[in-house]
Design a protein around this motif. Structure first.
Motif, PDB file in Angstrom:
ATOM      1  N   LEU A  13       0.839  -1.201   0.000  1.00 61.62           N
ATOM      2  CA  LEU A  13       0.000   0.000   0.000  1.00 61.62           C
ATOM      3  C   LEU A  13       0.874   1.250   0.000  1.00 61.62           C
ATOM      4  N   ALA A  56     -14.940   2.708  -4.969  1.00 60.94           N
ATOM      5  CA  ALA A  56     -14.017   2.327  -3.903  1.00 60.94           C
ATOM      6  C   ALA A  56     -14.751   2.076  -2.599  1.00 60.94           C
ATOM      7  N   ALA A  85     -10.626  -2.864  -7.577  1.00 62.65           N
ATOM      8  CA  ALA A  85     -11.050  -1.581  -8.123  1.00 62.65           C
ATOM      9  C   ALA A  85     -10.702  -1.426  -9.593  1.00 62.65           C
ATOM     10  N   VAL A 125      -7.590  -4.154   2.433  1.00 65.41           N
ATOM     11  CA  VAL A 125      -7.531  -2.949   1.591  1.00 65.41           C
ATOM     12  C   VAL A 125      -6.823  -3.266   0.276  1.00 65.41           C
ATOM     13  N   ALA A 126      -5.751  -4.063   0.345  1.00 65.20           N
ATOM     14  CA  ALA A 126      -5.028  -4.435  -0.870  1.00 65.20           C
ATOM     15  C   ALA A 126      -5.929  -5.214  -1.823  1.00 65.20           C
ATOM     16  N   ARG A 152      -8.221  -2.714  -3.418  1.00 64.65           N
ATOM     17  CA  ARG A 152      -7.481  -1.932  -4.417  1.00 64.65           C
ATOM     18  C   ARG A 152      -7.335  -2.717  -5.716  1.00 64.65           C
ATOM     19  N   ASN A 180      -5.684   4.930  -1.566  1.00 70.48           N
ATOM     20  CA  ASN A 180      -5.044   3.759  -2.156  1.00 70.48           C
ATOM     21  C   ASN A 180      -5.944   3.073  -3.182  1.00 70.48           C
ATOM     22  N   VAL A 181      -7.233   3.019  -2.878  1.00 69.39           N
ATOM     23  CA  VAL A 181      -8.149   2.270  -3.739  1.00 69.39           C
ATOM     24  C   VAL A 181      -8.522   3.043  -5.007  1.00 69.39           C
ATOM     25  N   GLU A 222      -6.585   5.285  -6.594  1.00 67.68           N
ATOM     26  CA  GLU A 222      -5.423   5.681  -7.388  1.00 67.68           C
ATOM     27  C   GLU A 222      -5.410   5.035  -8.770  1.00 67.68           C
TER      28      GLU A 222
END
Length: 254
Positions: free
Chosen positions: A101, A130, A165, A158-159, A162, A110-111, A113
């Motif tokens: 991240l 997101a 996304a 979260v990764a 991301r 992060n998501v 981007e």
């Protein structure tokens, strides 16, 4: 059968050491494939060859019918320019062991981007998608937090959001729980179970034998850069035909 990924004759060496020794693989859309094997068997390198983070010394990979990293023109292969390669790689969502991240961006940052920079989405649209994905992985309440404020399991969730996304055709997981404390493994595996139930095409390098037994449509065992056995989880994990696979499984299941 519609193929999401096809690899033919993949070889990869580092210096004089051949890590991958001519691997072939086909993965159908909607399939969950778990890749097992001892450390150093080439599993992660194979995954990185699939999305062209590592360039094979021989062999090719097709994703959704297009050859990764190359354009075929008049019977001759030409390397793709970086922009087209990145667009191609965005068809493959990648989740790493160590999250990767951006420390200086919030969870939401992060998501959004990738979709904004690579896909050209407007910020409002990227944020809406997101937040839906963060809700899906149970992290919507931490959208304004920074990675340093999260546990390992939260970072990995979260990764995953991301990677999703970018609306990839296939999700690749490189030992996504290996860097987590044992008590945090379950929350990440639960997200992955949910994705599998939803029909997401997944290739998962993992040491989690129980997850492979429960979720995988097919299991593949690599040893010393070779595919030694592949098949349904119940067959490979309970009654493998290859003696080296039996030895490996007897160690990890004991």
């Amino acid at each position: 059968m519609s193929l999401a990924v096809k690899a033919v004759g993949i070889r990869k060496s580092f210096g004089g050491h051949e890590v991958l020794k001519g691997l072939d693989l086909e993965v159908a859309y909607g399939e969950v494939l778990c890749i097992l094997g001892p450390s150093g068997s080439g599993k992660s390198t194979f995954l990185r060859c699939i999305n062209h983070l590592e360039v094979p010394n021989a062999g090719y990979v097709w994703v959704d019918g297009s050859i990764m990293g190359y354009d075929l023109s008049a019977g001759v292969l030409h390397e793709l320019p970086v922009r087209r390669l990145r667009a191609q790689q965005s068809q493959l969502g990648m989740v790493f062991q160590h999250f990767n991240l951006f420390a200086h961006r919030t969870v939401l940052g992060n998501v959004i981007e990738g979709p904004m920079i690579v896909r050209g989405l407007r910020r409002a649209e990227a944020e809406k998608r997101a937040m839906a994905l963060l809700h899906q992985v149970g992290m919507a309440g931490r959208a304004s937090s920074y990675p340093a404020q999260l546990s390992g399991g939260q970072k990995q969730r979260v990764a995953i959001a991301r990677a999703l996304a970018m609306e990839p055709r296939v999700m690749l997981f490189d030992e996504p729980t290996s860097a987590l404390d044992p008590e945090l493994v379950g929350e990440v595996l639960e997200v992955m179970r949910s994705l599998a139930k939803g029909g997401t095409t997944m290739i998962v390098v993992t040491h989690e034998i129980g997850f492979a037994r429960e979720v995988a449509d097919r299991v593949l065992v690599m040893i010393d850069g070779e595919i030694r056995e592949t098949g349904k989880p119940e067959q490979v994990l309970s009654n493998p035909g290859d003696p080296r696979v039996r030895t490996f499984l007897s160690r990890v299941l004991s």
